[in-house]
Scaffold this active site. Structure first.
Site: not given
Length: 215
Positions: A120, A138
Site C-alpha cells: 500500500k 487502505d
C-alpha cells in the site's frame, strides 16, 4: 456496479474535485515516503502535526541519518508505534543512501524491500510522486469498493486487482484519492452519509442512510 456506472461515479467525483491530492504534507518524494510510512495506523492530521517541524530539518535520507534515531523519535513521539516506525525509517534511510544514491526508487519491488514499506505504501508513493496508475487500498478504499459493489474482495489485494481491471481512463491516476476522500468524509464506516452523497444512485449498498439522524 457496471462499467458505465463506474465511469459516472468517477466523473461526478472528478467534477467536484478535479485534482485530488493526498492530505499528507510533504515537500519531495523522500518526505512523502516517510510520511506514508508513519501514517500506518495513524491519521493524516496526526502525521502532519509531527512532520512539519521534522521536514524543515530533514529533506533527504542523509539528513535523516544525521538527525539520528533519538532525534527522529522526539519529532514523531505523538504518532502510534513511533518506536518501531523510527527504527524502520532510519533503516530505510541507510538503504536509500547505500543502494539508491539517496533517491527513492520508482519501482514497487524496490520500494517494498525497504523496511516498513508494504504494498500500500509503495502504491501511494508510485502514484503521488511518479504519477503511476496504482491503487493503494487502505481501509477507506476497501470499504468503498466493497460497499458500492465497484470491486468486491475479501482482502486489500483482491480489491486492488478488481480496481485495476475496472477503473477506466481518464480516472485511473486520481481514482484512489477520490475513493479515500469519499470514504473519509461521506461513505463513513459507521454511518455513511448517503443523504449528501453525489453518487448514491450508482451505489449498490442496500442499507443506505438517506436521512440525517436528528441530534
Amino acid at each position: 456496479m457496471n462499467r458505465a456506472a463506474i465511469f459516472e461515479f468517477f466523473r461526478r467525483l472528478a467534477e467536484n474535485n478535479p485534482d485530488p491530492q493526498t492530505e499528507l504534507e510533504f515537500g519531495n518524494t523522500y518526505q512523502l515516503l516517510v510520511a506514508v510510512t508513519l501514517s500506518a495506523q495513524a491519521t493524516d492530521v496526526g502525521v502532519n502535526k509531527a512532520t512539519r517541524a521534522l521536514f524543515e530539518r530533514v529533506k533527504t535520507p542523509q539528513d535523516m541519518l544525521d538527525l539520528g534515531e533519538d532525534g527522529l523519535k522526539e519529532h514523531i513521539k505523538t504518532i502510534g508505534l513511533f518506536n518501531s516506525k523510527a527504527k524502520n525509517v532510519m533503516a530505510m534511510a541507510e538503504i536509500l543512501v547505500r543502494d539508491h544514491g539517496g533517491e527513492v526508487p520508482a519501482d514497487r519491488d524496490a520500494l517494498t524491500e525497504l523496511p516498513g514499506v508494504g504494498r500500500k505504501t509503495a502504491n501511494v508513493v508510485l502514484n503521488c510522486a511518479f504519477g503511476m496508475e496504482t491503487f493503494a487500498v487502505d481501509t477507506h478504499i476497501f470499504r468503498v469498493a466493497n460497499r458500492t459493489g465497484m470491486a468486491k474482495g475479501k482482502t486489500p489485494l483482491a480489491v486492488e486487482k478488481g480496481l485495476e481491471k475496472k477503473v477506466p481512463q481518464p480516472f485511473r491516476v486520481g481514482s484512489h484519492h477520490w475513493m479515500i476522500l469519499h470514504g473519509r468524509y461521506i461513505c463513513k464506516a459507521r454511518t455513511p452519509e448517503c443523504w449528501r452523497c453525489d453518487v448514491v444512485d450508482l451505489c449498490g449498498f442496500k442499507q443506505k442512510v438517506l436521512e440525517k439522524k436528528k441530534g
